[in-house]
Design a protein around this motif. Sequence first.
Motif, short mmCIF file in Angstrom:
data_model
loop_
_atom_site.label_atom_id
_atom_site.label_comp_id
_atom_site.label_asym_id
_atom_site.label_seq_id
_atom_site.Cartn_x
_atom_site.Cartn_y
_atom_site.Cartn_z
N UNK A 63 39.08 54.25 152.88
CA UNK A 63 37.65 54.57 152.70
C UNK A 63 37.46 55.76 151.78
N UNK A 64 38.30 56.78 151.94
CA UNK A 64 38.22 57.96 151.07
C UNK A 64 38.45 57.58 149.62
N UNK A 65 39.43 56.74 149.39
CA UNK A 65 39.75 56.30 148.03
C UNK A 65 38.57 55.57 147.41
N UNK A 66 37.95 54.67 148.19
CA UNK A 66 36.79 53.93 147.69
C UNK A 66 35.64 54.87 147.37
N UNK A 67 35.37 55.81 148.26
CA UNK A 67 34.27 56.76 148.06
C UNK A 67 34.51 57.62 146.82
N UNK A 68 35.67 58.21 146.75
CA UNK A 68 35.96 59.11 145.63
C UNK A 68 36.02 58.35 144.30
N UNK A 69 36.47 57.10 144.32
CA UNK A 69 36.52 56.30 143.08
C UNK A 69 35.10 56.04 142.56
N UNK A 70 34.19 55.68 143.47
CA UNK A 70 32.79 55.44 143.04
C UNK A 70 32.17 56.70 142.46
N UNK A 71 32.40 57.82 143.14
CA UNK A 71 31.83 59.08 142.67
C UNK A 71 32.45 59.51 141.34
N UNK A 72 33.75 59.27 141.17
CA UNK A 72 34.42 59.62 139.92
C UNK A 72 33.92 58.76 138.77
N UNK A 73 33.72 57.46 139.02
CA UNK A 73 33.20 56.57 137.97
C UNK A 73 31.83 57.03 137.49
N UNK A 74 31.07 57.61 138.39
CA UNK A 74 29.72 58.07 138.05
C UNK A 74 29.69 59.46 137.45
N UNK A 75 30.79 60.16 137.49
CA UNK A 75 30.81 61.53 137.00
C UNK A 75 30.04 62.46 137.92
N UNK A 76 29.96 62.11 139.20
CA UNK A 76 29.19 62.89 140.16
C UNK A 76 29.98 64.10 140.64
N UNK A 77 29.30 65.22 140.69
CA UNK A 77 29.86 66.41 141.33
C UNK A 77 29.25 66.43 142.72
N UNK A 78 30.10 66.44 143.73
CA UNK A 78 29.55 66.33 145.07
C UNK A 78 30.12 67.38 146.01
N UNK A 79 29.36 67.59 147.06
CA UNK A 79 29.83 68.38 148.17
C UNK A 79 29.41 67.65 149.43
N UNK A 80 30.04 68.00 150.52
CA UNK A 80 29.77 67.31 151.77
C UNK A 80 29.38 68.34 152.83
N UNK A 81 28.47 67.92 153.71
CA UNK A 81 27.98 68.84 154.73
C UNK A 81 27.87 68.10 156.07
#
Length: 128
Positions: A63-81
């Motif tokens: 699940x982590x791999x899928x999440x981070x791959x989608x965010x990386x493809x989008x060029x998203x800078x993210x944080x989690x709370x």
Amino acid sequence: ERELAMCELRESTTVEELQGAAHWASIFENFITNTRVQLELDSATSVCAIEKAFSAKPAVLTCLTDLRASLARSGVHFRVRHVLGAVYNKIADALSRDDWSGACKEAESEFGLPLLRMCRASGSRTWL
């Protein structure tokens, strides 16, 4: 996907939270390109796994791999709370139980607007 979330006697909340986050990211990745995003989850274990970007549990790591791959493809800078009892959580909990009417009621009572459903139809994204 539900089989992936199964642990000994019940479904893993961590896996379900991460599946939801990954699903959200895959749906909206074209709309959030090159933006900053804050993911708010009510599972402290999920938040910790995202922050570490690792888990010894294969289902969580998938699940982590899928999440981070989608965010990386989008060029998203993210944080989690980590959040508890937020309105969004009530909506998400209803949706995770396939209770569409409950999710709509929660959204409308909180925001005064109807909840729109987004689905994929032949690879395109349409609003229902």
